[in-house]
Scaffold this active site. Sequence first.
Site, PDB file in Angstrom:
ATOM      1  N   SER A 108      13.981 -36.063  33.044  1.00 46.07           N
ATOM      2  CA  SER A 108      13.056 -36.892  32.288  1.00 46.07           C
ATOM      3  C   SER A 108      13.792 -37.688  31.211  1.00 46.07           C
ATOM      4  CB  SER A 108      11.960 -35.987  31.704  1.00 46.07           C
ATOM      5  OG  SER A 108      10.929 -36.727  31.125  1.00 46.07           O
ATOM      6  N   HIS A 151      11.355 -39.409  36.397  1.00 43.90           N
ATOM      7  CA  HIS A 151       9.924 -39.568  36.674  1.00 43.90           C
ATOM      8  C   HIS A 151       9.319 -40.468  35.611  1.00 43.90           C
ATOM      9  CE1 HIS A 151       8.583 -35.824  34.117  1.00 43.90           C
ATOM     10  NE2 HIS A 151       9.265 -36.695  33.413  1.00 43.90           N
TER      11      HIS A 151
END
Length: 196
Positions: free
Chosen positions: A101, A126
Site C-alpha cells: 500500500s 492497491h
Amino acid sequence: MPIGVPKVPFRSPGEEDASWVDVYNRLYRERLLFLGQEVDSEISNQLIGLMVYLSIEDETKDLYLFINSPGGWVIPGVAIYDTMQFVRPDVHTICMGLAASMGSFILVGGEITKRLAFPHARVMIHQPASSFYEAQTGEFVLEAEELLKLRETLTRVYVQRTGKPLWVVSEDMERDVFMSATEAQAYGIVDLVAVE
C-alpha cells in the site's frame, strides 16, 4: 535484562571518547533511515524531519530508506514521498520484508535506478481506502470525491515512475496485487533485486 532500544558506542569527529547512543541515532548518522511500521503522522513527521536535517547537513551524500511496512495513511505517506522528491540528496529505497500500500508508494518514490528489493521481499499495490464508512450521505460524497482525487494522484505517480501504461496501473490498483521482488522489478517499482 533491560528491554528497549539497544545502545551502541559512537564517537563524534574530533572527540576522544565514545558515548553510548541508541542504535537508530547511530544509523541516522550514517544516513540510514527506517520505515518499519504502519505509515502514520508520527513516523511521517520523524522521517521528514530527518531527511530535511540530513540534507541540510550534507546535500552531497545520499540517503537510504529501508522499508518494511504494511502501508497506512495516505496523506502522511504522500508527505514522505514529496519530501523524498524535494531534498537534494538522492534517496535510495530498500524493500525488506513487505512494502504494501503506502509502503510500496514510498518505495517507488526512491531515486530511479536506486530502488532495491531484498530477494524474498514482497510488494503490494492497491487503491486508497476510506475510513469513513459510517459517514452521513453528504459527508460520504465529499469523502468519495477526495478519495478519487487521491487515487488519481497515486496512479499518476506509479505510471510516471514505473513506465507502465495508465490503463495497466489503474486496472492493477482495483484490487490487492502482490508481487515478489523480481515481479516488482519487472513492474518497475524497483530497479534491482539484491543477490542472495
